[in-house]
Write a protein that holds these residues in place. Structure first.
Motif, PDB file in Angstrom:
ATOM      1  N   UNK A   1       0.812  -1.225   0.000  1.00 19.62           N
ATOM      2  CA  UNK A   1       0.000   0.000   0.000  1.00 19.62           C
ATOM      3  C   UNK A   1       0.841   1.269   0.000  1.00 19.62           C
ATOM      4  N   UNK A   2       2.145   1.152   0.052  1.00 15.08           N
ATOM      5  CA  UNK A   2       2.998   2.329  -0.058  1.00 15.08           C
ATOM      6  C   UNK A   2       2.951   2.923  -1.459  1.00 15.08           C
ATOM      7  N   UNK A   3       2.622   2.083  -2.454  1.00 23.33           N
ATOM      8  CA  UNK A   3       2.574   2.615  -3.824  1.00 23.33           C
ATOM      9  C   UNK A   3       1.272   2.273  -4.556  1.00 23.33           C
ATOM     10  N   UNK A   4       0.446   1.418  -3.992  1.00 18.59           N
ATOM     11  CA  UNK A   4      -0.842   1.086  -4.611  1.00 18.59           C
ATOM     12  C   UNK A   4      -1.953   1.846  -3.902  1.00 18.59           C
ATOM     13  N   UNK A   5      -3.050   2.139  -4.601  1.00 16.01           N
ATOM     14  CA  UNK A   5      -4.172   2.796  -3.936  1.00 16.01           C
ATOM     15  C   UNK A   5      -4.693   1.925  -2.796  1.00 16.01           C
ATOM     16  N   UNK A   6      -4.884   2.523  -1.633  1.00 18.82           N
ATOM     17  CA  UNK A   6      -5.263   1.779  -0.440  1.00 18.82           C
ATOM     18  C   UNK A   6      -6.555   0.991  -0.633  1.00 18.82           C
ATOM     19  N   UNK A   7      -7.585   1.625  -1.165  1.00 21.05           N
ATOM     20  CA  UNK A   7      -8.874   0.954  -1.333  1.00 21.05           C
ATOM     21  C   UNK A   7      -8.783  -0.243  -2.255  1.00 21.05           C
TER      22      UNK A   7
END
Length: 109
Positions: free
Chosen positions: A53-59
Motif C-alpha cells: 500500500x505504499x505505492x498502490x491505492x489503499x482501497x
C-alpha cells in the motif's frame, strides 16, 4: 512488483485463516503449532500488505487482499475442510474473482 507483493500477502491471509481452522480441530501441542502458524502468517500478511500500500491505492489494495483471502479461504474450506461446493458458492466465488480482476484492471498502477 507491488502487485506481486499484494498477491503474496493475500496468500498468507489464506494461510492464517487455514491455520485457525486446523487449530480448532486439535488439542495440546499440535493446537499451539497451528496457532504459531497463524501468528506467523498474520504478521507476514500484514507486513506485505503495508509494503504494497505504499505505492498502490489503499482501497484497491485492501479489496484485492481481502478478495484473495476470501476466495482462497473458501477454496481451502472446500478442499481441506470438506465444506459444501454447491452451485451458488462456486458462482459467487467467480463473481468475487471477476470483481478483483476488475479492480486491478481499472487501477492506475
Amino acid at each position: 512488483m507491488n502487485w506481486i507483493i499484494l498477491i503474496i500477502a493475500g496468500l498468507f491471509e489464506v494461510g492464517f485463516t487455514s491455520c485457525l481452522g486446523k487449530a480448532k480441530g486439535t488439542t495440546g501441542t499440535e493446537m499451539y503449532w497451528w496457532y504459531g502458524g497463524f501468528g506467523i502468517c498474520l504478521l507476514l500478511s500484514m507486513g506485505l500488505l503495508m509494503k504494497a500500500t505504499q505505492s498502490l491505492p489503499l482501497g484497491t489494495a485492501y479489496a484485492v487482499w481481502t478478495g484473495i483471502g476470501a476466495v482462497g479461504t473458501v477454496l481451502m474450506g472446500i478442499v481441506i475442510f470438506k465444506e459444501p461446493a454447491d452451485f451458488w458458492r462456486i458462482f459467487f466465488i467467480f463473481t468475487l474473482i471477476a470483481s478483483i480482476v476488475g479492480l486491478k484492471a481499472v487501477s492506475s498502477h
